[in-house]
Each structure stands twice: as structure tokens, then as C-alpha cells.
Design an enzyme around this catalytic site. Sequence first.
Site, PDB file in Angstrom:
ATOM      1  N   CYS A   1     -64.826  64.337 -16.597  1.00 12.48           N
ATOM      2  CA  CYS A   1     -65.211  65.603 -17.245  1.00 12.48           C
ATOM      3  C   CYS A   1     -64.270  65.867 -18.412  1.00 12.48           C
ATOM      4  O   CYS A   1     -63.511  66.837 -18.436  1.00 12.48           O
ATOM      5  CB  CYS A   1     -65.161  66.737 -16.222  1.00 12.48           C
TER       6      CYS A   1
ATOM      7  N   TYR B   1     -48.815  77.135 -12.336  1.00 14.06           N
ATOM      8  CA  TYR B   1     -49.450  75.834 -12.147  1.00 14.06           C
ATOM      9  C   TYR B   1     -48.542  74.873 -11.387  1.00 14.06           C
ATOM     10  O   TYR B   1     -48.941  74.260 -10.385  1.00 14.06           O
ATOM     11  CB  TYR B   1     -49.857  75.180 -13.484  1.00 14.06           C
TER      12      TYR B   1
ATOM     13  N   GLU C   1     -44.658  66.423 -12.648  1.00 14.36           N
ATOM     14  CA  GLU C   1     -45.402  67.617 -13.053  1.00 14.36           C
ATOM     15  C   GLU C   1     -44.758  68.297 -14.256  1.00 14.36           C
ATOM     16  O   GLU C   1     -45.457  68.803 -15.131  1.00 14.36           O
ATOM     17  CB  GLU C   1     -45.527  68.604 -11.882  1.00 14.36           C
TER      18      GLU C   1
ATOM     19  N   ASP D   1     -54.738  74.023 -14.090  1.00 13.24           N
ATOM     20  CA  ASP D   1     -54.280  73.678 -15.446  1.00 13.24           C
ATOM     21  C   ASP D   1     -55.516  73.630 -16.355  1.00 13.24           C
ATOM     22  O   ASP D   1     -56.609  74.026 -15.960  1.00 13.24           O
ATOM     23  CB  ASP D   1     -53.562  72.332 -15.419  1.00 13.24           C
TER      24      ASP D   1
ATOM     25  N   TRP E   1     -45.772  58.024 -10.061  1.00 13.23           N
ATOM     26  CA  TRP E   1     -45.335  59.091  -9.160  1.00 13.23           C
ATOM     27  C   TRP E   1     -46.201  59.197  -7.917  1.00 13.23           C
ATOM     28  O   TRP E   1     -46.001  60.062  -7.075  1.00 13.23           O
ATOM     29  CB  TRP E   1     -45.313  60.436  -9.901  1.00 13.23           C
TER      30      TRP E   1
ATOM     31  N   THR F   1     -48.666  67.164 -21.772  1.00 13.46           N
ATOM     32  CA  THR F   1     -48.344  65.793 -22.159  1.00 13.46           C
ATOM     33  C   THR F   1     -49.231  64.822 -21.379  1.00 13.46           C
ATOM     34  O   THR F   1     -49.454  65.004 -20.189  1.00 13.46           O
ATOM     35  CB  THR F   1     -46.861  65.494 -21.861  1.00 13.46           C
TER      36      THR F   1
END
Length: 371
Positions: free
Chosen positions: A193, A121, A38, A139, A25, A44
Amino acid sequence: MNEQKRYFSRELLSWYRANRRDLPWRRHSNPYYTWVSEIMLQQTRVETVKPYFERFIALFPTVEALAEAPEEEVLKAWEGLGYYSRARNLQAAAREVKAQYGGSIPDDKAKVSALKGIGPYTAGAIMSIAFNRPEPAVDGNVMRVLSRYFRLHDDIAKAGTRAHMEHLAQELIPEGCASEFNQALMELGALVCMPKSPACLPCPVMEHCAGRIAGEELMLPVKTKAKPPKPELRYAAIVEGAGEHAGKVLVRQRPDTGLLARMWELPHLLAPKTGGLLDLREEEAMEALRHGMQSEGVRLKPIGHWTDAEHTFSHIHWQMRVYRCVIEDTSSGIAGGKYAWIGPEEMERLAFPNLFLRLLHAYFAERRQNG
DNA sequence: AACTCGGGGTA
DNA sequence: TACCCAGAGTT
């Protein structure tokens, strides 16, 4: 804005420009691609979404194509991805975009937010990624990164925490770079992270990461844990067709709302409770199955146990015992469009949740071997 | 604020 | 196993 924040924005953006992944995408700048990706990426993983995204765009290349498709085809394209209301909401929203905005996703946060399936979001993600508007897209990834870098101990499972994070995230967006920066924030959460084992050494902002400096990177973010899924014992029927239905099995379509709405499945029912004992003897289980199906207008005779299957949803754990059955009275027919006889070919047109997809494939494979 | 809504990857 | 994932809708 203080130096810790300016440093974060500057270094993260620079890191992203050198380390961004090549994702399907991201190959073209297209608000429809951003939107579809999105929605698919909600709860997912990227690796799971990739093949679904490719197939989905091939089937429905534009908002108009998605708007004009039959809903069953959209659900089938979503088969196995989970949270199927996402697919139905996405198509409903595509029809809205076609009717109200001529097929172009509006560059307007209020209008985008009003579309079905687009919450805080996703609205922020579309506005920033597709239109480069300085809107936060917060998110789970972003909350984890911000919790650690700024050493915030707010419980990210609480609704109020996201509001605070959104204010902070918006403040951090460098002038004119909302699209890249918001993707950078999520990219850092995905690649560096990480939830369990954050890779602090190669992290571009580790020098001013308050969580790491305090030695708290593994305890952040703070999040109350979800309650475990409720166990449910269920009896399912694999009904072997005879006569004109030879080689086929009986399947059923679920209701329009609720769990797995409008998806197809093997007929099954919740096992009756037996005074605290969850399990029944084989004969009693088969009798419960026969009786339960009869009350739905399906007269069948369980023959014996075939296999067991388990499936865990977010809040329910199904333990399913599947019994071979034969139909007793075909003359009464199967009432309504709710039931259907299908073979391997018809399976390709109906959308099944993974649990039943696996059972049906196993059954047809077994038939091919045993004749 | 709590609950409903899938499925799979990972340590 | 337990946790988490580019969350949204309903109650």
C-alpha cells in the site's frame, strides 16, 4: 467488531507471516534492538537505516555500552543519518535506563514514554514489538493504510487524526498478536500500500478495501502539503592552513541547540541582504565573508571562488558559495574550543553533516591530486 | 496548532 | 520537480 475489521486483521496477519522481510533488527528478539531501530527509522527509510543499525549495534551492543560511550562517538555513528537530536536523545535515554532500570528497558508504557526521544508512535512500537503489548503504533504508513482501507478522509497532517487512528489501530490488534500485527501493518504500507502507486491486485485485503472499491486509492490519504523550504544564500570559507597547520583546513563546531546541534562544519554566514537583490558581486561577497569572520575573531583573507553547494533541509534551502581563504593573523589564535584545524585523519573523529562531509572530501581529494 | 529538526529515494 | 519516509520536541 464488524466483518470488515475482522477480515482485515486475519488476512493481514496471515499475509505478514508469509511475507515478512528479513531485517537486521528482526534477527533476534531484543528490546534494545527494537528501540534503536525505531529511533533510526523515524522519517528514514529501511534501506538507509540497515547499514547504520549494523554499525551502531557493533559499536554499542547494549544499553550500558551506549550509556557509557562519549557523545562524540555516538554522533559520529549517526553522521549522515540526519535529525541528530535523535542520537543525543537516544543516548540520554540509555543513560536513564541504565541508572533507573539497571539497563533493562521497562515493560511499562508510561516509563517508556517518559524516555527522551520516545513519542506516541515509538512508545507503541516498543511496547508492541518488543513486549507484545496490545498498544497501537501509528506512523505515516499505518495512517495511509487505514485511510485507504476504511476510506477515511481525515487530514493525516492534523494532530487530531492520529488519535482517531490509534483507537482504530488498537481495536484491530488480534488477541496475543500485537507484535506481529503492528509490524504487518507497517510492512503492508511499505511493500504493497505504497504512497504513489499502491499495488492493489496482490494486496491481501483488497477485497474489502473501501478506498479501492470507491476508486479513491490514489487520492487517499488526505494530507495538507507542507510549505516549501525558505531559500538562504550563504558564504562559506575553506581556509587552507599554513606552517604547522599545512594540509589542514579550519572547521567550526555548531552550538549546543538548534539546527545540526554540536555538529562540525566549514565556517559560513548568511549573506547580507542587498535591497531585495539576493546575489552580490564576487568582491562584495568575499568582503562580507572576511568581515563576518572577523567579528567572530577569525582574521582571514578570501582569495577567490572555489565551488558552490546546495543543501535542502525540511524547512530551509541553503545555497552556499565557498571561497578559498588564507588565515591572516595566526598569532591571535582561534578563540575557544569552537574552531579546529583538521586533516583527513581528524575528520574521522568529528561528526559532519553530509553537505560539509562532501565538501571536505572534495577538498582533500583535490589537494592529493594537485599537491 | 505551527514550527523546528536531515537526508535521500522515487515517480 | 514534488512528495514521502517505522516522528519528536518546542513554542
